[in-house]
Design an enzyme around this catalytic site. Structure first.
Site, PDB file in Angstrom:
ATOM      1  N   SER A 236       0.959  -1.237  -0.022  1.00  0.00           N
ATOM      2  CA  SER A 236      -0.163   0.095  -0.082  1.00  0.00           C
ATOM      3  C   SER A 236       0.863   1.155   0.057  1.00  0.00           C
ATOM      4  CB  SER A 236      -0.990  -0.046   1.283  1.00  0.00           C
ATOM      5  OG  SER A 236      -2.097   0.738   0.840  1.00  0.00           O
TER       6      SER A 236
ATOM      7  N   HIS B 162      -7.790  -5.385   0.154  1.00  0.00           N
ATOM      8  CA  HIS B 162      -6.575  -4.947   0.067  1.00  0.00           C
ATOM      9  C   HIS B 162      -5.614  -5.425   1.510  1.00  0.00           C
ATOM     10  CE1 HIS B 162      -4.143  -1.198  -0.266  1.00  0.00           C
ATOM     11  NE2 HIS B 162      -4.355  -0.824   1.022  1.00  0.00           N
TER      12      HIS B 162
HETATM   13  C1  GTR Z   1      -5.327   4.443   1.685  1.00  0.00           C
HETATM   14  C2  GTR Z   1      -4.835   5.405   0.364  1.00  0.00           C
HETATM   15  C3  GTR Z   1      -4.170   4.569  -0.123  1.00  0.00           C
HETATM   16  C4  GTR Z   1      -3.068   3.386   0.534  1.00  0.00           C
HETATM   17  C5  GTR Z   1      -3.684   2.992   1.675  1.00  0.00           C
HETATM   18  C6  GTR Z   1      -2.878   2.331   2.621  1.00  0.00           C
HETATM   19  O1  GTR Z   1      -6.171   5.364   2.627  1.00  0.00           O
HETATM   20  O2  GTR Z   1      -5.838   5.927  -0.085  1.00  0.00           O
HETATM   21  O3  GTR Z   1      -3.318   5.024  -1.302  1.00  0.00           O
HETATM   22  O4  GTR Z   1      -1.931   4.073   0.560  1.00  0.00           O
HETATM   23  O5  GTR Z   1      -4.406   3.922   2.464  1.00  0.00           O
HETATM   24  O6  GTR Z   1      -1.571   2.703   2.483  1.00  0.00           O
HETATM   25  O7  GTR Z   1      -3.301   1.476   3.382  1.00  0.00           O
END
Ligand code: GTR
Length: 401
Positions: free
Chosen positions: A239, A380
């Site tokens: 991420s 995610h």
């Molecule tokens: C989210 C963000 C992403 C990603 C994510 C993370 O809120 O929008 O770009 O970086 O966090 O790092 O888990």
């Protein structure tokens, strides 16, 4: 759909997750230099084009960091070869960096397989503190950690990694840059001569550049550790740390492999697709991540002098793995895939194959060669499935005859 509400504005209204609504776009051509000349050899790539692309990312996306001298000292706070049922050596090292009359400390946690004299290592920073990786009661909590022991254990299949013959080196990313608005002062930036926000320029690196600096400094330490195989250190991140790993790997070719896990906008995903999280959204939600110059491209992706496939190309000719998750539409899996497929030409200059296709694979069907990609089922996250594929990929390329 992810919901982001910032400064009273509801970004759901501007989030597109409909493939038919992706705007028409033209990407910068990786193999044409700034003077319009075709790049046809690896020499032209290395000597000219690569440097142009690097400079554009520094100026307009991640920012520059001052090239200041920082001294480091390493203190082993704890070490035991009885970790993980006796399979691993755990080391906890306090790193002190000194520069510009000040100092900062970070706490590095490592597990290395006892079965190997020198092990390949995954460098992968953690989000919530060293103690959150496992139920290991001997881990010293990171200074800024707010979560308890084993809290994020699912992301760290330590036994699996150790059994495969790999080590891990990790630290809490807050040790390098406290991931909240502001915080220049308590980051490592003062060591480099940037003492406060007043010293920041439009092209000054912010959190992502600073975390990437941290990845390279951890590698500096690993190269001094006799139990580490310094030629086989993998740069990996998830991420926001996936964005970071790509940027660290781009700048520091001592990393043997670069891995992006669900890195999304400002990571592997093409900005011009404006699918899921956009440049405008990320710059409003996390104004401390990218350099200020990047903000001029809010809702204006077509004008960015680079796109993210060019970031991936900076890993060439080293092995590169990009991974997405099907329920992580916020990170634009298709944009991550396309980006990875578009670096093929650069890898060809070095005699390597990339993804060999511009068709997205089915779920849980890894594809590729020197560049690899998968989209797995689920959300995610970093899962065992992701790790298994990274280990297989590392086995293939790190020990190729
Ligand atoms: C989210 C963000 C992403 C990603 C994510 C993370 O809120 O929008 O770009 O970086 O966090 O790092 O888990």
């Amino acid at each position: 759909m992810s919901v982001v509400v910032v400064w009273g504005q509801d970004y759901r209204k501007e989030v597109n997750q409909d493939e038919t609504k992706v705007p028409a776009y033209v990407l910068p051509n990786l193999l044409v230099d700034n003077n319009g000349q075709a790049v046809a050899t690896k020499k032209q790539w290395k000597k000219k084009r690569r440097q142009e692309v690097m400079a554009l990312f520094k100026e307009y996306v991640y920012g520059y960091l001052p090239d200041a001298k920082v001294d480091a000292s390493y203190k082993i706070l704890e070490q035991s070869d009885k970790a993980l049922d006796g399979k691993a050596t755990r080391k906890q090292i306090e790193i002190t960096w000194m520069g510009n009359g000040t100092s900062r400390k970070a706490l590095l946690l490592m597990y290395l397989p006892n079965a190997k004299k020198k092990s390949p290592v995954f460098v992968n920073f953690n989000f919530l503190g060293n103690a959150t990786l496992s139920a290991d009661p001997d881990v010293i909590p990171s200074q800024y950690s707010r979560q308890g022991i084993a809290y994020q254990k699912r992301r760290w299949p330590l036994h699996k990694i150790i059994d495969a013959g790999y080590g891990v080196a990790t630290l809490h990313y807050y040790d390098i840059y406290f991931d909240e608005k502001g915080n220049v002062e308590r980051s490592i930036l003062p060591l480099l001569g940037i003492n406060s926000e007043a010293d920041m320029k439009p092209n000054s690196g912010r959190a992502i550049a600073v975390w990437a600096w941290g990845y390279s400094r951890v590698l500096d330490y690993l190269l001094t550790d006799k139990q580490v195989d310094g030629k086989r250190v993998v740069c990996m991140g998830h991420s926001r740390l996936g964005k970071t790993a790509l940027w660290a790997g781009a700048q520091d070719d001592r990393f043997a492999i670069v891995i992006s896990n669900n890195s999304g906008c400002g990571g592997a995903a093409l900005s011009r697709r404006a699918y899921g999280e956009t440049v405008n959204i990320i710059n409003h939600t996390f104004p401390w991540w990218f350099c200020d110059n990047f903000k001029q491209y809010n809702k204006n992706e077509a004008k960015i002098p680079v796109d993210q496939h060019e970031l991936l190309a900076l890993a060439a000719p080293r092995p590169l793995y990009v991974a997405s998750a099907v329920e992580d539409q916020w990170a634009d899996p298709k944009g991550e895939f396309l980006s990875a497929s578009l670096v093929e030409g650069v890898y060809h200059l070095f005699g390597y194959k990339g993804l060999k296709t511009d068709k997205m694979p089915s779920i849980n069907q890894p594809i590729g060669d020197r560049v690899a990609y998968h989209i797995r089922s689920g959300v995610h996250d970093v899962t065992d499935y992701d790790w298994e594929n990274y280990i297989r990929f590392a086995n293939r390329w790190l020990y190729k005859k």
